[in-house]
Design a protein around this motif. Structure first.
Motif, PDB file in Angstrom:
ATOM      1  N   ASN A   1      45.917  36.424  43.908  1.00  0.00           N
ATOM      2  CA  ASN A   1      44.638  36.609  44.796  1.00  0.00           C
ATOM      3  C   ASN A   1      43.519  37.224  43.208  1.00  0.00           C
ATOM      4  OD1 ASN A   1      45.438  36.167  47.170  1.00  0.00           O
ATOM      5  ND2 ASN A   1      46.063  38.259  47.163  1.00  0.00           N
TER       6      ASN A   1
ATOM      7  N   THR B   1      40.488  34.685  42.304  1.00  0.00           N
ATOM      8  CA  THR B   1      39.158  35.713  42.465  1.00  0.00           C
ATOM      9  C   THR B   1      38.151  35.551  41.202  1.00  0.00           C
ATOM     10  OG1 THR B   1      39.986  37.512  43.770  1.00  0.00           O
ATOM     11  CG2 THR B   1      37.774  38.137  42.057  1.00  0.00           C
TER      12      THR B   1
ATOM     13  N   ILE C   1      44.116  43.503  52.719  1.00  0.00           N
ATOM     14  CA  ILE C   1      44.345  42.570  51.255  1.00  0.00           C
ATOM     15  C   ILE C   1      45.392  43.130  50.382  1.00  0.00           C
ATOM     16  CG2 ILE C   1      43.497  41.349  49.390  1.00  0.00           C
ATOM     17  CD1 ILE C   1      40.650  41.943  50.180  1.00  0.00           C
TER      18      ILE C   1
ATOM     19  N   GLY D   1      48.901  42.403  51.439  1.00  0.00           N
ATOM     20  CA  GLY D   1      49.523  41.038  50.712  1.00  0.00           C
ATOM     21  C   GLY D   1      49.796  39.738  51.094  1.00  0.00           C
ATOM     22  N   PHE D   2      47.798  39.254  52.133  1.00  0.00           N
ATOM     23  CA  PHE D   2      47.985  37.976  51.939  1.00  0.00           C
ATOM     24  C   PHE D   2      47.115  37.297  50.734  1.00  0.00           C
ATOM     25  CE2 PHE D   2      48.006  39.224  56.404  1.00  0.00           C
ATOM     26  CZ  PHE D   2      47.746  39.972  56.588  1.00  0.00           C
ATOM     27  N   ASP D   3      47.196  35.839  51.216  1.00  0.00           N
ATOM     28  CA  ASP D   3      46.439  35.169  49.937  1.00  0.00           C
ATOM     29  C   ASP D   3      45.899  34.094  49.982  1.00  0.00           C
ATOM     30  OD1 ASP D   3      46.934  32.791  49.022  1.00  0.00           O
ATOM     31  OD2 ASP D   3      49.044  31.778  49.568  1.00  0.00           O
ATOM     32  N   ILE D   4      44.764  34.852  49.195  1.00  0.00           N
ATOM     33  CA  ILE D   4      43.719  34.989  49.334  1.00  0.00           C
ATOM     34  C   ILE D   4      43.544  33.390  49.090  1.00  0.00           C
ATOM     35  CG2 ILE D   4      43.081  34.384  47.159  1.00  0.00           C
ATOM     36  CD1 ILE D   4      41.026  35.759  47.148  1.00  0.00           C
TER      37      ILE D   4
ATOM     38  N   ALA E   1      49.143  48.166  45.419  1.00  0.00           N
ATOM     39  CA  ALA E   1      48.586  46.998  45.892  1.00  0.00           C
ATOM     40  C   ALA E   1      47.369  46.902  46.052  1.00  0.00           C
ATOM     41  CB  ALA E   1      49.002  46.172  46.962  1.00  0.00           C
TER      42      ALA E   1
ATOM     43  N   ALA F   1      45.432  47.212  43.535  1.00  0.00           N
ATOM     44  CA  ALA F   1      44.862  45.771  42.146  1.00  0.00           C
ATOM     45  C   ALA F   1      43.947  45.760  42.889  1.00  0.00           C
ATOM     46  CB  ALA F   1      45.883  44.602  42.243  1.00  0.00           C
TER      47      ALA F   1
ATOM     48  N   MET G   1      37.020  40.603  44.367  1.00  0.00           N
ATOM     49  CA  MET G   1      37.832  39.680  45.418  1.00  0.00           C
ATOM     50  C   MET G   1      38.086  40.234  47.114  1.00  0.00           C
ATOM     51  SD  MET G   1      42.874  40.748  45.931  1.00  0.00           S
ATOM     52  CE  MET G   1      42.719  40.786  43.630  1.00  0.00           C
TER      53      MET G   1
ATOM     54  N   PHE H   1      37.780  36.745  48.780  1.00  0.00           N
ATOM     55  CA  PHE H   1      37.895  36.860  50.501  1.00  0.00           C
ATOM     56  C   PHE H   1      37.325  36.715  51.839  1.00  0.00           C
ATOM     57  CE2 PHE H   1      42.850  37.393  51.439  1.00  0.00           C
ATOM     58  CZ  PHE H   1      42.957  38.194  49.692  1.00  0.00           C
TER      59      PHE H   1
END
Lengths: 320, 401
Positions: free
Chosen positions: A302, A306, B155, B158-161, B378, B381, B386, B390
């Motif tokens: 991710n 980004t 986010i 742990g979702f996959d972007i 998480a 981060a 980000m 998303f």
């Protein structure tokens, strides 16, 4: 944190340093500056930000008329013939914390510029006063070299003036006369790494080490205590910590795997499994770490996406 | 998608379960069997769990194994189509009413992440900032700000972007999405919406016109940048069972406008720390474990506020054992302790009185602390950039990979 113009001016006043200030539209060159403050009696300065092959940086501040030959300077510093060149724009922002066209001896007040060497033209001494930018291109301040010294001493700098036009021979029996100006314990900085995008996306330059980028990198570190996240054991010149750092990522994975491995191998487990211990431990590691490591990998993915996305939104299409 | 303020008068009959109110009969426990009956959805039995395991070639998520997600509508259709090679997409959401998220809020997201990984399908996440602006009387700016803050915690699950699109209503409503909203709105009469959601003459028109906003993410044509040309794509909605009436409306409308009915997979309610009959409330920080709680906070909350089924004295406890029906630590472990064997062991020993409440609590504290810690790392981060990425309206070329 970068010193601002106002902070500098306040500091000069605090130190009771005599100076005059002149505001003008932003100027990027000495010629442009001359238009506004050229006929006020003082001498204009030209300021160069240079770097050598070992990533050490120098500010050379001279009278506008002084001829500065980089090749000669390079030899006099003991860097060989082609050892000096103009530093990159990014370095200007990163290290001196000033914009383009604003190099000034005052920039060494910044913590990030601690190891930058400062060379001052001895010609300044003969002038009544000289003009410098006070960390911003929209103003020039004039002060006597003596006053400049006072300021430099106050920040722990030893002001030394050099005949920049001199061209003494350098050879086996004549050591480079400016060798003392080469920073001795400057940290070895690799070329500034790819910066993670930051909050401040308005400026042309991506600013260094935004909290989020630093915290992002720290998050990858094996630290059980969330309080540690804010600390940064970063080197003095603060390049921004790349958020999607493959090295950090791998270290984190290896740390976890080896921690688990060590906990799995004990006297008891050796007794219990003997020859099969390897297979047993391998299985356990896979089972316990699978989800954890996948999560770390997703964070890494991710973050990298980004960075790419951010770059893509600022992409300049090819000129046809 | 959170419960909205109490609109329905307390009914005389048993329990009340709708998007705004959840209460059991006589202050007792929720009767889930009755609920399934009343709503008309299906139980998710073991055969489903086994089938999911077969189709995804991985162990089923702890929430499936423990019956946390226990009811569904048309989940079998989704699985049938999946077996034939037809993928689907996931849709879930959050009503960003507060900055503080607790573990109960994370449950649908944890499960959705598992579904995304296991089935390798894309996901849309709706942040209903407009809903909260209207129901909680927040300013537009504040609800948008909360939406972004909540997005960071989401986010962090742990979702996959490369397979996830997060959107806020204020940002995204318009275009194809709005066209579908109008199509849905045309199919629901004033009387119907009042009947389903309990609106009164005093409610402002914003509330009345909101339901279609939450309905249309079930239709792929609402996301032309993602699913253009894939009008046939099915949708699966993981949510808590109190949202069911909501999607009953959507399922009723779908065939009338030529779309597949969305499938649902529904979860139990996450109990408050003080017990099933207590209510988790944002104003009582001791009613739940928040993702911002420190290890110390968690220890304190579990030790001091968790309602237990242990007996009053050790002697009595050894003699009678614990009442597992009401014991909150056991219930929480049921949600969060991965190891089936260990959970069984604890239940057995605790139920028999051989294990004491203190030990169970201690284990729970460990488990919860680990989860909260992992989440916090998480979360650290997640940058604003980000979140922007998303939430950007962009294609997801690898969303089925």
């Amino acid at each position: 944190m970068a010193y601002s113009k106002d902070q500098l001016l306040a500091r000069l006043k605090e130190l009771q340093i005599e100076f005059s200030q002149y505001e003008h539209p932003v100027v990027l060159t000495v010629e442009a500056q001359a238009k506004y403050v050229g006929n006020l009696g003082g001498a204009l300065s030209k300021n160069l930000f240079l770097k050598d092959k070992k990533h050490r940086y120098y500010v050379v501040s001279a009278l506008a008329d002084t001829k500065v030959d980089l090749k000669v300077l390079s030899q006099r510093l003991g860097l060989g013939k082609g050892g000096l060149r103009m530093a990159a724009e990014e370095a200007l922002v990163e290290i001196l914390k000033v914009p383009l066209g604003c190099v000034t001896p005052f920039a060494v007040v910044n913590e990030s510029a601690r190891h930058v060497s400062l060379l001052l033209d001895q010609g300044f001494k003969a002038q009544e006063y000289c003009f410098f930018h006070p960390l911003s291109n929209d103003m020039s301040i004039s002060l006597n070299a003596h006053c400049l010294d006072k300021f430099l001493k106050s920040i722990g700098r030893d002001p030394s003036y050099v005949d920049l036009e001199a061209n003494p021979p350098v050879g086996k029996d004549q050591p480079p006369d400016l060798a003392a100006f080469v920073p001795s314990d400057a940290p070895i900085l690799s070329d500034l790494p790819v910066k993670a995008p930051t909050q401040d996306s308005t400026g042309k330059h991506v600013s260094a080490a935004s909290n989020s980028a630093a915290v992002a990198a720290k998050a990858i570190k094996p630290s059980g205590n969330a309080q540690n996240v804010k600390e940064k054991p970063v080197n003095t010149v603060q390049p921004s910590i790349p958020a999607a750092d493959a090295g950090n990522f791998v270290e984190e994975l290896l740390d976890r795997a080896s921690a688990l491995l060590l906990s799995e191998i004990s006297e008891d487990s050796i007794k219990q499994h003997s020859g099969q211990l390897g297979a047993e431990v391998a299985n356990n590691i896979k089972k316990c770490l699978r989800e954890d490591l996948k999560n770390l990998a997703t964070i890494f993915k991710n973050t990298a996406y980004t960075e790419g996305f951010y770059a893509g939104t600022r992409y300049q299409p090819k000129r046809l | 998608m959170e419960k909205v303020e109490d609109q329905n008068p307390q009914q005389e009959e048993d329990q009340v379960v709708n998007p705004w109110e959840v209460s059991a009969k006589d202050g007792g426990k929720i009767d889930y069997d009755k609920l399934i009956d009343k709503f008309g959805c299906q139980r998710l039995d073991q055969s489903f769990v086994d089938r999911v395991q077969r189709l995804t070639s991985r162990p089923p998520h702890v929430f499936l194994r423990r019956g946390v997600f226990f009811a569904h509508r048309d989940f079998n259709d989704i699985l049938d189509a999946y077996e034939r090679g037809q993928k689907f997409y996931l849709y879930t959401g959050r009503g960003p009413s507060s900055e503080a998220l607790h573990l109960g809020h994370l449950i649908p997201f944890m499960f959705t992440k598992y579904l995304q990984d296991a089935f390798k399908v894309p996901l849309v996440i709706q942040l209903t900032d407009d809903e909260k602006c209207m129901w909680k009387n927040l300013s537009v700016e504040e609800s948008q700000r909360l939406a972004r803050e909540n997005a960071k915690d989401i986010i962090a699950c742990g979702f996959d972007i490369s397979k996830t699109f997060i959107f806020s209503d204020f940002d995204y409503v318009g275009g194809a999405f709005y066209k579908n909203m109008v199509k849905v709105a045309k199919c629901v009469t004033y009387n119907k919406v009042v009947g389903i959601f309990g609106f009164t003459g005093e409610d402002h028109i914003g509330k009345l016109s909101f339901p279609p906003v939450q309905a249309v993410p079930s239709f792929p044509s609402s996301f032309p940048h993602l699913f253009s040309g894939k009008d046939d794509l099915r949708c699966l909605i993981p949510c808590a069972i109190d949202q069911d009436p909501y999607f009953r409306m959507t399922r009723d409308v779908a065939p009338r406008i030529g779309y597949h009915k969305p499938a649902l997979i529904e979860s139990l309610f996450f109990p408050a720390l003080q017990g099933e009959t207590g209510k988790m409330s944002a104003s009582d920080p001791n009613s739940a474990i928040y993702v911002t709680d420190s290890a110390k906070d968690i220890k304190y909350k579990v030790n001091k506020h968790a309602f237990t089924g242990g007996q009053e004295t050790i002697e009595k406890h050894r003699q009678y054992g614990a009442n597992l029906e009401v014991d909150i630590p056991i219930k929480y472990l049921n949600f969060f302790l991965e190891d089936d064997a260990e959970l069984e062991h604890i239940k057995k020993e605790y139920g028999a009185g051989r294990m004491l409440t203190g030990e169970v609590k201690k284990r729970l504290i460990e488990v919860l602390t680990e989860i909260v810690e992992r989440h916090r790392r998480a979360r650290a981060a997640v940058t604003d950039e980000m979140v922007d990425a998303f939430m950007a309206v962009r294609p997801l070329p690898n969303m089925f990979d």
